[in-house]
Design a protein around this motif. Sequence first.
Motif, short mmCIF file in Angstrom:
data_model
loop_
_atom_site.label_atom_id
_atom_site.label_comp_id
_atom_site.label_asym_id
_atom_site.label_seq_id
_atom_site.Cartn_x
_atom_site.Cartn_y
_atom_site.Cartn_z
N ALA A 1 -28.78 -11.56 -22.82
CA ALA A 1 -29.05 -11.57 -24.26
C ALA A 1 -27.68 -11.05 -25.04
O ALA A 1 -27.63 -11.43 -26.23
N MET A 2 -27.11 -10.12 -24.54
CA MET A 2 -25.70 -9.65 -25.04
C MET A 2 -24.49 -10.48 -25.05
O MET A 2 -23.53 -10.01 -25.47
N LEU A 3 -24.59 -11.32 -24.06
CA LEU A 3 -23.37 -12.14 -23.84
C LEU A 3 -22.80 -12.90 -25.26
O LEU A 3 -21.56 -12.74 -25.50
N PRO A 4 -23.60 -13.38 -26.08
CA PRO A 4 -22.88 -13.90 -27.39
C PRO A 4 -22.41 -12.92 -28.00
O PRO A 4 -21.20 -13.11 -28.44
N THR A 5 -22.89 -11.62 -27.94
CA THR A 5 -22.03 -10.64 -28.91
C THR A 5 -20.89 -10.21 -28.04
O THR A 5 -19.68 -10.12 -28.75
N TYR A 6 -20.81 -10.13 -26.64
CA TYR A 6 -19.73 -9.90 -26.40
C TYR A 6 -18.62 -10.95 -26.32
O TYR A 6 -17.44 -10.73 -26.68
N ALA A 7 -18.80 -12.11 -26.42
CA ALA A 7 -18.15 -13.08 -26.54
C ALA A 7 -17.59 -13.13 -28.02
O ALA A 7 -16.38 -13.31 -28.18
N GLN A 8 -18.34 -12.86 -28.95
CA GLN A 8 -17.84 -12.68 -30.40
C GLN A 8 -16.77 -11.44 -30.73
O GLN A 8 -16.16 -11.53 -31.65
N HIS A 9 -16.94 -10.82 -29.72
CA HIS A 9 -15.74 -9.55 -29.57
C HIS A 9 -14.67 -9.72 -28.69
O HIS A 9 -13.99 -8.74 -28.59
N GLY A 10 -14.25 -11.00 -28.42
CA GLY A 10 -13.08 -11.25 -27.74
C GLY A 10 -13.33 -11.15 -26.22
O GLY A 10 -12.32 -11.19 -25.36
N ASN B 1 -21.17 -19.16 -23.44
CA ASN B 1 -20.62 -18.40 -24.35
C ASN B 1 -19.06 -18.31 -24.22
O ASN B 1 -18.45 -17.44 -24.76
N GLY B 2 -18.34 -19.29 -23.66
CA GLY B 2 -17.10 -19.09 -23.25
C GLY B 2 -16.47 -17.87 -22.40
O GLY B 2 -15.56 -17.60 -22.59
N ILE B 3 -17.44 -17.45 -21.68
CA ILE B 3 -17.11 -16.19 -20.67
C ILE B 3 -16.77 -16.58 -19.38
O ILE B 3 -17.84 -17.52 -18.71
N VAL B 4 -15.92 -16.05 -18.65
CA VAL B 4 -15.73 -16.40 -17.22
C VAL B 4 -16.42 -15.25 -16.44
O VAL B 4 -16.59 -14.07 -16.86
#
Length: 821
Positions: free
Chosen positions: A108-117, A172-175
């Motif tokens: 649930a937090m992954l979008p927020t992480y991605a939004q912060h770089g 979410n664009g995260i590796v």
Amino acid sequence: MKHATRRLGVSTLGILLLASCMTTLQPAVQSTQAAPSGTGHTTVAIQGTRFLINGELTSPGKPAEGMLLNTRMAQAIFDDDNSATATEWKYPDTHTWDPQRNTNELVAMLPTYAQHGIRMITVGLQGGCPSTDPPCPGGDHLWNVSAFKADGSLKTAWMNRLNQVITAADHNGIVVMVQFFYHGQNQRVTDQSAAVNNITDWLVNGGYSNVLVETANECDAGFSTYLDGGNCANEVNVVKQVQDRSGGKLKVSVSWKGGEQPSDEVITQEDFVLLHGNGINGAQLQALIASTKQSTAFKARPTPIVVNEDSTSTANLDASVASGVSWGYLDTGQNDYVNGFQRVPVNWSINTDAKKAFFAETLKLAGAPVTSLVYSGPATADFNDSLTLAATLTDVWGNPLADSGVTFGLGSQTCSAVTGVNGNAACSLVPTAAAGNLTLSISYAGNDQFQARTTSVPFVIAHEETTLAYRGDAALVNGVAAHLSAVLTEDGTTPLAGQTVSLALGSGESRQACSALTDADGLASCSPGATSQPLGGGSVSASFGGDRFYAASQTSQDIDVTAVKTGLTYTGPASGDFNDPITLTAGLHAGEAAVPGASLTFTLGSQTCTGQTDAHGVASCSLTPNSAAGAYPLAVAFAGNDNFQASTASTTFDVTKEETKLVYTGDTQLVNGSAAHLSATLTEDGGAPLSGRSLTLGLGSGSAAQTCTASTDAAGSAACSIAHVNQAVGAGVATATFAGDEHERSTSDHPATQVSAATVTAPPTPTPVLAGTGHAQPNLAASLWGRVGVGSLLLLAGLFLLIFPRRRAGEPPSSVWRNRE
């Protein structure tokens, strides 16, 4: 790790590129359900010493360009098979441990992480150190945390959670850096080579494109011979095992303890270099990075360098980025469901000062994430019709951005709206631009956390639909002015004023048209003049040609065209003589108006004549009655035309006998005993001769009258003879009489005569005369009686009978005697 067996001396840390900042952060809404694997939204690749995501450098134009700013989330799929120790990880609210809740809350937090770089997280298949008692590393632990069974096979529940994390990160664009082994747990797997093969196959078969591999966390911290081999010597083989088995699809590395530099043998084999910065400051970290870059192996084949475990120090973060190296946040925290990202249960939200400082700094270094605006409203709308514009605002990975202002611009018009929880924004406007092709712009101004975004789409303003409804005359009378009208509205509702509407009766050569402007009620009225249309069913049309704003429209309606009622009045004579020309007249009118130019037909018995009405509606024609005298019907008829209805009038006409004139032209000087030649001429009114008429001609009157009859010839003359006049001597009278017939009146003439006495002479030899006009037989006995004896008479009679046989009954006489003196 907090200790190191080898440290690198470095100079004091230089000026950091970026300062840290603090922000208050809220997690975005994200589904906790795992998406299908292998969706490929995020594909990681290596280009020299930098990372690409989806073919582009990460964080383009920002300090962290080409880097994977990351955070260690080793416990993302954590579970403990030891029921005795699992109770240590219970949640404070439920007092139970729930591995799925743990994974769901991270996802649930992954979008927020991605939004912060954040571009990478590290997830452990054997977790990380979940507690401070006993400390880690430090030999065997009672907890049993491993995705592998002892034989190296994979635990299904762990793999399901791993799929959930990788897939959500992909969106979410995260590796995801998948860490295979962790010290203190690796010994639970007796067949570690099989475990490596199994997890490698699982990752490859899953089709994941956003995965990197760390075979072991700090391989020099006390692992088996297979995973270490002394100074991690066997890691060259383990890394190669994964590379070979995946066919090069997986990019592989292994980490060393904090502050340690990997051996050249390992650097040569691995796809990128992993460093840990535990226990060193920023300057020391920069020195470690510099030393690694100067190694023979690295210089021979430069690859990206990633610090995937360090501390909560933003100074170290800035130092690493300044050196062109990705950096990883390690926040061990406490087992209080508040602090850190490693002690279980983990609170994955950005809820402490340390977390906020880190994420604020990554936002600065990576830059506010790109946003996406997708227009979802209509691509066309009618002029002056209310239009709802809609768009969805998301981050670049498709996560909705709520409570954000979006502005729509269409020509010179704008409207704004705030996005809802699903990132949707909608507002309405009424297009005022003329019909045509425009550009619709959708804009998001951006803020400290998200980049501004403007997009545009082609938009078509269509002509507003119009409707015409006919309201004029539907029953028309030719010759009478037609009143045409129609109502023009928008979409059949709102009246349109000031627009030109054309109205027309009929088509082709008979078309009659007029036009008018609509009033405030949308009504246009006009008259094309007196109706002149074919009789019967027809049509009336109304049309609006349209303009820059309104579409053309038209309508038609059936009409019924009738002619004007007319009346006929006969005004000619009521009688006329046979064979005398008469002039018949009649008047045609429509109401009180004369009807000029109309053809009237007069019928008297079997005779007809026609005439055209003049400006006064009066028509006349002449005919000569040829019927016998009597009363005859006289009819006047108007056949009608496109403008006027047919009408008739009738009366009785008396044909009277024609007046005649008879003039005696025969002998008037008569001698008794001699033949008298009688003749007369019969004419109509003293003019035209009348032929074939029987005349009676005679001398004297009463018992002494002598007569004969004859028929008039072509000159109107008739003649016959009295063979032996036998009238009183002196003044007498001749008579010529025409008894009249069905056509002609009777007439007579009585001229005076003079009769002389007879003289005695020898009788001439009788000469037979052919019958001509039928004169009377002479009185032979009377003429011969005094001259010869009876015997002589008998002799003569005998001779006459011999010479002239008797005539059969019905045969005309063949000859007569004519005696002349």
